[in-house]
Scaffold this motif. Structure first.
Motif, PDB file in Angstrom:
ATOM      1  N   SER A  39      -7.405  -7.573 -24.300  1.00 45.69           N
ATOM      2  CA  SER A  39      -8.565  -7.637 -23.511  1.00 45.69           C
ATOM      3  C   SER A  39      -8.408  -8.781 -22.546  1.00 45.69           C
ATOM      4  O   SER A  39      -7.564  -9.754 -22.533  1.00 45.69           O
ATOM      5  CB  SER A  39      -9.984  -8.270 -24.410  1.00 45.69           C
ATOM      6  N   GLN A  40      -8.926  -8.473 -21.148  1.00 47.06           N
ATOM      7  CA  GLN A  40      -8.661  -9.370 -20.071  1.00 47.06           C
ATOM      8  C   GLN A  40     -10.041  -9.775 -19.317  1.00 47.06           C
ATOM      9  O   GLN A  40     -10.780  -8.676 -19.092  1.00 47.06           O
ATOM     10  CB  GLN A  40      -7.757  -8.807 -19.437  1.00 47.06           C
ATOM     11  N   TRP A  41     -10.123 -10.998 -18.925  1.00 43.82           N
ATOM     12  CA  TRP A  41     -11.273 -11.285 -17.944  1.00 43.82           C
ATOM     13  C   TRP A  41     -10.737 -11.945 -16.653  1.00 43.82           C
ATOM     14  O   TRP A  41      -9.381 -12.039 -16.431  1.00 43.82           O
ATOM     15  CB  TRP A  41     -12.252 -11.892 -18.752  1.00 43.82           C
ATOM     16  N   THR A  42     -11.633 -12.583 -15.997  1.00 46.22           N
ATOM     17  CA  THR A  42     -11.188 -13.138 -14.591  1.00 46.22           C
ATOM     18  C   THR A  42      -9.975 -13.968 -14.513  1.00 46.22           C
ATOM     19  O   THR A  42      -9.211 -13.881 -13.952  1.00 46.22           O
ATOM     20  CB  THR A  42     -12.487 -13.719 -14.060  1.00 46.22           C
ATOM     21  N   ASP A  43     -10.040 -14.949 -15.613  1.00 44.76           N
ATOM     22  CA  ASP A  43      -9.050 -15.971 -15.496  1.00 44.76           C
ATOM     23  C   ASP A  43      -8.504 -16.126 -16.979  1.00 44.76           C
ATOM     24  O   ASP A  43      -7.701 -17.129 -17.105  1.00 44.76           O
ATOM     25  CB  ASP A  43      -9.551 -17.247 -15.040  1.00 44.76           C
ATOM     26  N   PHE A  45      -7.133 -13.869 -21.088  1.00 41.07           N
ATOM     27  CA  PHE A  45      -6.804 -12.486 -21.630  1.00 41.07           C
ATOM     28  C   PHE A  45      -6.642 -12.979 -23.097  1.00 41.07           C
ATOM     29  O   PHE A  45      -6.371 -13.985 -23.264  1.00 41.07           O
ATOM     30  CB  PHE A  45      -5.654 -11.843 -20.991  1.00 41.07           C
ATOM     31  N   SER A 177     -17.418 -18.503 -21.557  1.00 40.23           N
ATOM     32  CA  SER A 177     -16.805 -17.716 -20.353  1.00 40.23           C
ATOM     33  C   SER A 177     -16.499 -16.328 -21.386  1.00 40.23           C
ATOM     34  O   SER A 177     -15.873 -16.348 -22.247  1.00 40.23           O
ATOM     35  CB  SER A 177     -15.567 -18.473 -20.184  1.00 40.23           C
ATOM     36  N   GLY A 178     -17.152 -15.265 -20.816  1.00 44.72           N
ATOM     37  CA  GLY A 178     -17.142 -14.147 -21.875  1.00 44.72           C
ATOM     38  C   GLY A 178     -17.634 -14.320 -23.164  1.00 44.72           C
ATOM     39  O   GLY A 178     -18.635 -14.568 -23.465  1.00 44.72           O
ATOM     40  N   ASN A 179     -16.724 -13.899 -24.047  1.00 49.32           N
ATOM     41  CA  ASN A 179     -16.952 -14.151 -25.498  1.00 49.32           C
ATOM     42  C   ASN A 179     -16.314 -15.514 -26.046  1.00 49.32           C
ATOM     43  O   ASN A 179     -16.229 -15.537 -27.426  1.00 49.32           O
ATOM     44  CB  ASN A 179     -16.855 -12.857 -26.224  1.00 49.32           C
ATOM     45  N   GLN A 436     -18.946  -9.520 -27.534  1.00 49.68           N
ATOM     46  CA  GLN A 436     -19.694  -9.773 -26.314  1.00 49.68           C
ATOM     47  C   GLN A 436     -19.919 -11.114 -25.837  1.00 49.68           C
ATOM     48  O   GLN A 436     -20.139 -11.677 -24.857  1.00 49.68           O
ATOM     49  CB  GLN A 436     -20.810  -9.074 -26.229  1.00 49.68           C
TER      50      GLN A 436
END
Length: 508
Positions: A39-43, A45, A177-179, A436
């Motif tokens: 999984s990867q998010w803005t800054d 992974f 931040s995210g999950n 989530q």
């Protein structure tokens, strides 16, 4: 045990240090590596790395690789001791997983950060031998190396055995931040520790003090010796507010608040994250599963009340705003569905409050309490337990209240006697929530003075990047309830030994 080195401790290693000196008998003779970004998010992974040994059996291994981009960083790793210097990453076995027989694979995982690009590393080495995906014929002298391309493929869910350690000194500020929970620097931070019962009952039920047992530096040092990094502190709203239900001034009002603030500061100064939590509240309830008929805050009620709970959280948030090292847990164990008659009405009461069927007092829903906290200007992380005494999270996401800061964490309580007490239930109910938002097992334990159940639960939690807090750091008889210690020097009960052993591997 993973100790944060490399960039986290400002230790610079030369590239030569990344190839371990191994006896010839331990050299890898072929290997294959699968690397996947799960999984990867803005800054950030999450990556998974599966290593298969294609050569002779190993007793001790080290995997090395180089990130192609300067912005790629490992911030948390599991199933190995992860370190990084510059772009070079090394993962070494943890002892218990040092043996790697021929054709055997091991799954590793990590959470990292990135900026600019997040490309796949081009090559991997196992004990200094490049992983080409095929066995390497034995040759005399030093093993030759090549420059292969790693195979990229999906990998199973990892089984973490280590977590980001707290920085030296005080506990870090936290945000969602995210999950994941992360520090102000963006490092992933998992909550591992215990509950410290007493502040919810001693001040009002026994009226013999504010706490149960010592809350001093010596007792906190004993916690540090267990590698406890989070302590959940149950509180009583009437003791905090100093209502007429508790007329003993030295145990309520200003005296109580000052003691809570002192203990929270002590934990933070020792690098321990404090979670302050509303445990017992005001309001008469005699319906299904009632714990008592008393209107005073002397037992678990199905939901917080509007008379005192918003004022409690306004006061707590005002006391700790500006200090994001403190986490707020809004209410211990909601069970409104027992009163309202079904899950749907229960979840609506949970979020919205008001006049809830079967509950005699006006309910403060979680949206109201979040609003009370945020109205003070407090930006602290907020935890919310689900229904069925926080054992049911089936509709937590659907009824999640609004937070302007998106700084909410889900909380579950898991005991061996709960309905949701199996891996299949955790996979179906808890895992979707953990995918989530951050998930913490705010309480867990078993009532048989053993640790077989909690061991399996911690295995699941580690594999799903879920934090956990054992109930409870109190010197009680573990045969009458899940008590971790026999004294405040930290002597573990048979049950507590399970958590103590696990903390030795996941904390620093």
């Amino acid at each position: 045990m993973w100790r944060r080195t490399a960039w986290l401790a400002a230790v610079i290693l030369s590239s030569a240090a990344w190839v371990p000196a191994m006896p010839t008998a331990q050299a890898a003779a072929g290997c294959e590596v699968d690397y996947a970004v799960q999984s990867q998010w803005t800054d950030g992974f999450q990556g998974a790395v599966t290593v298969q040994n294609l050569g002779a059996a190993l007793n001790g291994w080290a995997l090395t690789f180089t990130f192609p981009d300067a912005g790629q960083k490992v911030t948390q790793g599991w199933n190995g001791a992860w370190t990084q210097a510059g772009a070079n990453v090394k993962v070494v076995d943890l002892g218990w997983n040092a043996s790697l027989s021929t054709s055997q694979s091991i799954s590793l995982g990590f959470v990292g950060g990135w900026s600019g690009r997040n490309p796949v590393p081009a090559s991997f080495q196992l004990n200094g031998v490049s992983c080409t995906g095929s066995p390497v014929p034995p040759t005399p002298g030093p093993t030759a190396t090549a420059s292969p391309t790693a195979t990229v493929a999906p990998t199973p869910t990892p089984t973490p055995t280590s977590t980001t350690a707290p920085p030296a000194g005080v506990a870090p500020s936290l945000r969602v931040s995210g999950n994941k929970l992360v520090t102000s620097s963006g490092a992933v931070y998992t909550l591992h520790g215990v509950n410290r019962s007493g502040g919810e009952f001693a001040c009002i039920k026994n009226r013999d003090g504010i706490w149960d047992g010592p809350m001093d530096q010596a007792s906190v040092t004993a916690m540090r010796n267990w590698k406890i990094r989070t302590v959940r502190v149950p509180l009583n709203e009437e003791c905090w507010l100093g209502t007429t239900s508790n007329p003993v001034p030295e145990y309520s009002g200003t005296a109580y608040r000052n003691e809570v603030e002192r203990y929270v500061a002590l934990l933070i100064d020792n690098g321990i994250t404090p979670i302050v939590e509303l445990h017992w509240n005001y309001g008469a309830y005699t319906g299904n599963s009632s714990g008592c008929a008393d209107v005073a805050s002397v037992c678990q009620k199905p939901m917080p009340d509007t008379q005192y709970a918003p004022a409690f959280w306004t006061g707590v948030a005002t006391a700790f705003k500006g200090n994001d090292a403190v986490v707020f847990d809004l209410f211990n164990e909601p069970y409104p569905e027992r009163a309202t008659g079904d899950a749907t009405s229960g979840w609506k009461c949970w979020r919205d409050g008001g006049a809830c069927a079967g509950i005699n007092y006006s309910v403060a829903g979680f949206q109201t309490l979040i609003n009370s906290v945020r109205a003070t200007g407090a930006t602290n992380v907020i935890m919310l337990g689900g229904l069925a005494y926080s054992n049911d999270l089936t509709q937590w996401l659907a009824y999640r209240p609004t937070d302007p800061l998106n700084n909410l964490v889900a909380a579950a309580h898991i005991y061996n006697f709960n309905t949701c007490s199996s891996t299949s239930c955790w996979n179906s109910q808890l895992a979707p929530v953990a995918a989530q938002v951050p998930l913490v097992l705010g309480e867990f334990g078993e009532n048989d003075c053993a640790h077989g159940f909690v061991d399996s639960l911690m295995n699941w939690a580690d594999a799903n990047s879920v934090g956990y807090l054992g109930w409870t750091w109190n010197a009680w008889d573990c045969r009458t309830g899940p008590s971790l210690i026999t004294d405040y020097q930290g002597t573990a009960t048979a049950y507590g030994q399970g958590l103590k052993a696990r903390l030795a591997t996941v904390s620093n």
